[in-house]
Motif scaffolding. Structure first.
Motif, PDB file in Angstrom:
ATOM      1  N   ASN A   1     -27.052 -52.803  64.974  1.00 54.15           N
ATOM      2  CA  ASN A   1     -25.953 -53.631  65.451  1.00 54.15           C
ATOM      3  C   ASN A   1     -25.130 -54.049  64.243  1.00 54.15           C
ATOM      4  OD1 ASN A   1     -24.349 -55.847  66.333  1.00 54.15           O
ATOM      5  ND2 ASN A   1     -25.730 -56.111  68.064  1.00 54.15           N
ATOM      6  N   ASN A   2     -23.847 -53.716  64.261  1.00 55.67           N
ATOM      7  CA  ASN A   2     -22.979 -54.058  63.133  1.00 55.67           C
ATOM      8  C   ASN A   2     -22.191 -55.342  63.366  1.00 55.67           C
ATOM      9  OD1 ASN A   2     -20.896 -53.409  64.858  1.00 55.67           O
ATOM     10  ND2 ASN A   2     -20.365 -51.491  63.850  1.00 55.67           N
ATOM     11  N   GLY A   3     -22.538 -56.098  64.389  1.00 61.31           N
ATOM     12  CA  GLY A   3     -21.856 -57.335  64.708  1.00 61.31           C
ATOM     13  C   GLY A   3     -20.783 -57.168  65.760  1.00 61.31           C
ATOM     14  N   GLU A   4     -20.312 -55.958  65.944  1.00 61.54           N
ATOM     15  CA  GLU A   4     -19.305 -55.677  66.958  1.00 61.54           C
ATOM     16  C   GLU A   4     -19.836 -54.796  68.077  1.00 61.54           C
ATOM     17  OE1 GLU A   4     -15.708 -54.206  65.204  1.00 61.54           O
ATOM     18  OE2 GLU A   4     -15.732 -55.751  63.645  1.00 61.54           O
ATOM     19  N   SER A   5     -20.771 -53.918  67.721  1.00 58.93           N
ATOM     20  CA  SER A   5     -21.343 -53.031  68.725  1.00 58.93           C
ATOM     21  C   SER A   5     -22.758 -52.641  68.297  1.00 58.93           C
ATOM     22  CB  SER A   5     -20.480 -51.773  68.901  1.00 58.93           C
ATOM     23  OG  SER A   5     -20.471 -51.022  67.702  1.00 58.93           O
ATOM     24  N   ALA A   6     -23.516 -52.234  69.290  1.00 61.96           N
ATOM     25  CA  ALA A   6     -24.879 -51.773  69.042  1.00 61.96           C
ATOM     26  C   ALA A   6     -24.984 -50.315  69.438  1.00 61.96           C
ATOM     27  CB  ALA A   6     -25.871 -52.600  69.846  1.00 61.96           C
ATOM     28  N   ARG A   7     -25.867 -49.592  68.736  1.00 60.47           N
ATOM     29  CA  ARG A   7     -26.079 -48.186  69.062  1.00 60.47           C
ATOM     30  C   ARG A   7     -27.539 -47.827  68.842  1.00 60.47           C
ATOM     31  NH1 ARG A   7     -26.036 -44.350  64.683  1.00 60.47           N
ATOM     32  NH2 ARG A   7     -25.961 -45.443  62.692  1.00 60.47           N
ATOM     33  N   THR A   8     -27.975 -46.809  69.546  1.00 61.67           N
ATOM     34  CA  THR A   8     -29.310 -46.280  69.330  1.00 61.67           C
ATOM     35  C   THR A   8     -29.247 -45.311  68.166  1.00 61.67           C
ATOM     36  OG1 THR A   8     -29.864 -46.511  71.665  1.00 61.67           O
ATOM     37  CG2 THR A   8     -31.201 -44.975  70.368  1.00 61.67           C
ATOM     38  N   ILE A   9     -30.095 -45.520  67.186  1.00 63.92           N
ATOM     39  CA  ILE A   9     -30.163 -44.641  66.009  1.00 63.92           C
ATOM     40  C   ILE A   9     -31.116 -43.489  66.274  1.00 63.92           C
ATOM     41  CG2 ILE A   9     -30.811 -44.469  63.579  1.00 63.92           C
ATOM     42  CD1 ILE A   9     -30.270 -47.466  63.348  1.00 63.92           C
ATOM     43  N   SER A  10     -32.295 -43.825  66.815  1.00 63.55           N
ATOM     44  CA  SER A  10     -33.305 -42.792  67.024  1.00 63.55           C
ATOM     45  C   SER A  10     -34.326 -43.242  68.056  1.00 63.55           C
ATOM     46  CB  SER A  10     -34.017 -42.459  65.703  1.00 63.55           C
ATOM     47  OG  SER A  10     -34.694 -43.603  65.214  1.00 63.55           O
ATOM     48  N   THR A  11     -35.073 -42.268  68.514  1.00 58.19           N
ATOM     49  CA  THR A  11     -36.234 -42.505  69.357  1.00 58.19           C
ATOM     50  C   THR A  11     -37.371 -41.655  68.807  1.00 58.19           C
ATOM     51  OG1 THR A  11     -35.649 -40.733  70.903  1.00 58.19           O
ATOM     52  CG2 THR A  11     -34.839 -42.955  71.420  1.00 58.19           C
ATOM     53  N   GLY A  12     -38.574 -42.011  69.173  1.00 54.91           N
ATOM     54  CA  GLY A  12     -39.709 -41.236  68.698  1.00 54.91           C
ATOM     55  C   GLY A  12     -41.025 -41.866  69.114  1.00 54.91           C
TER      56      GLY A  12
END
Length: 137
Positions: free
Chosen positions: A100-111
């Protein structure tokens, strides 16, 4: 008694994830054995590492934190104790890693994590960590 041991193992894995996310070095030291070994499998990249020894692992974690621009979280789910005896255990957990960069969140990886834990005077500690990622970072 078995339920208590399972809870202790799940707690050790949770403490690892929280300490990793917060760059809580004393917290990580407390949950890792001195001779801990980390290995990773990433599609298209083979098996980076291993990173061997607690000092090397902590340096690896510090470098990873320095490379991030947002807040990273390790979300562990489906935590299951697969084997255990009085001194050792194996725990598997699914990973969803977000940033989360403060403006949006994203999935980086799964495993999938596989933790090899060893009982010590201070409780259960991670002696081996293997992370099989579903995607290359």
């Amino acid at each position: 008694m078995i339920a208590f041991v399972i809870a202790e193992l799940q707690q050790a894995v949770a403490k690892y994830a929280h300490a990793l996310d917060e760059l809580d070095v004393p917290g990580l030291e407390a949950v890792l054995t001195e001779d801990t070994t980390w290995t990773f499998t990433m599609p298209g990249r083979g098996v980076p590492g291993p990173v061997a020894g607690r000092a090397a692992v902590l340096d690896f974690v510090r470098e990873g934190h320095a490379a991030r621009t947002g807040r990273v979280r390790h979300h562990l789910g489906n935590v299951a104790v697969t084997t255990t005896d009085a001194a050792t255990a194996e725990v598997r957990a699914c990973l969803v890693q977000t940033e989360n960069n403060g403006e949006s969140a994203r999935t980086i990886s799964t495993g999938v994590y596989t933790f090899g834990l060893r009982r010590s005077d201070g409780g259960w500690r991670i002696a081996e960590l293997a992370l099989a990622l579903d995607n290359a970072l």
